[in-house]
Design an enzyme around this catalytic site. Structure first.
Site, PDB file in Angstrom:
ATOM      1  N   GLU A 188      -6.061  -6.711  -4.313  1.00 26.14           N
ATOM      2  CA  GLU A 188      -5.960  -7.830  -3.402  1.00 26.14           C
ATOM      3  C   GLU A 188      -4.447  -8.710  -3.332  1.00 26.14           C
ATOM      4  O   GLU A 188      -3.946  -8.888  -2.820  1.00 26.14           O
ATOM      5  CB  GLU A 188      -7.351  -8.477  -2.848  1.00 26.14           C
ATOM      6  CG  GLU A 188      -7.736  -7.555  -1.613  1.00 26.14           C
ATOM      7  CD  GLU A 188      -8.817  -6.495  -3.506  1.00 26.14           C
ATOM      8  OE1 GLU A 188      -9.908  -5.706  -2.926  1.00 26.14           O
ATOM      9  OE2 GLU A 188      -8.853  -6.447  -4.051  1.00 26.14           O
ATOM     10  N   CYS A 192     -13.779  -7.872  -4.294  1.00 29.67           N
ATOM     11  CA  CYS A 192     -14.421  -8.506  -5.584  1.00 29.67           C
ATOM     12  C   CYS A 192     -14.203 -10.135  -5.295  1.00 29.67           C
ATOM     13  O   CYS A 192     -14.530 -10.524  -4.046  1.00 29.67           O
ATOM     14  CB  CYS A 192     -14.158  -8.125  -6.703  1.00 29.67           C
ATOM     15  SG  CYS A 192     -13.164  -8.534  -7.349  1.00 29.67           S
ATOM     16  N   HIS A 220      -5.412  -7.789  -9.629  1.00 28.97           N
ATOM     17  CA  HIS A 220      -6.071  -6.567  -8.490  1.00 28.97           C
ATOM     18  C   HIS A 220      -5.201  -6.497  -7.304  1.00 28.97           C
ATOM     19  O   HIS A 220      -4.297  -7.003  -7.086  1.00 28.97           O
ATOM     20  CB  HIS A 220      -7.285  -7.500  -8.687  1.00 28.97           C
ATOM     21  CG  HIS A 220      -8.970  -7.885  -8.793  1.00 28.97           C
ATOM     22  ND1 HIS A 220      -9.917  -8.142  -8.985  1.00 28.97           N
ATOM     23  CD2 HIS A 220      -8.016  -7.966 -10.668  1.00 28.97           C
ATOM     24  CE1 HIS A 220     -10.782  -8.513 -10.076  1.00 28.97           C
ATOM     25  NE2 HIS A 220      -9.664  -7.943 -11.315  1.00 28.97           N
TER      26      HIS A 220
END
Length: 156
Positions: free
Chosen positions: A65, A90, A63
């Site tokens: 991040e 998320c 992801h």
């Protein structure tokens, strides 16, 4: 996990978001999902930037991040760090913020997806939601054009 730092200035948060947004556009240009992130020190020093690479690397764990976090390298601690992301993180990425005690999260938008930032705020993480129209339209356009890929990524 309460922060002991003064609140992050809105102007600095907006400036930091530009790096994450650029990463999101790079991801889109590579054929991936346009979500970008960057890890900064509170003074604006960039530690690492990245973008969602799930498609590019055929790896569900990359992801935006996590990519930015990995590219930032090792640190002893993270309370003086700010995770900047184009989209509300998320649960997986919210867990990363919690696990490493990152002190603040700047979010470009939460209209296309409302992740775990409320939970992080309840734990004392400083949350700055910018409601940036460019972030909203970049992802909403992608979702309209590639709903199957978005639903795979977000787990729907």
């Amino acid at each position: 996990m309460a922060t002991t730092h003064p609140p992050l200035e809105h102007t600095l948060a907006t400036e930091m978001l530009k790096t994450a947004y650029h990463e999101a556009t790079v991801g889109l240009d590579e054929g991936g999902i346009p979500i970008g992130a960057a890890l900064f020190l509170r003074d604006g020093t960039l530690l690492g930037a990245g973008h969602n690479r799930r498609v590019q690397e055929n790896d569900a764990s990359v992801h935006a991040e996590t990519d930015a976090f990995r590219r930032a390298g090792r640190r002893r601690d993270y309370p003086d760090c700010v995770m900047v992301t184009t989209l509300s993180p998320c649960w997986y990425c919210s867990g990363l913020v919690r696990q490493f005690n990152i002190g603040a999260v700047v979010i470009g938008e939460s209209e296309n997806f409302h992740g775990g930032h409320d939970w992080l705020g309840e734990l004392g993480v400083e949350i700055i939601l910018l409601d940036d129209p460019s972030c909203v339209s970049l992802l909403s356009d992608f979702i309209n054009e590639h709903p199957e890929l978005w639903h795979e990524d977000i787990g729907l």
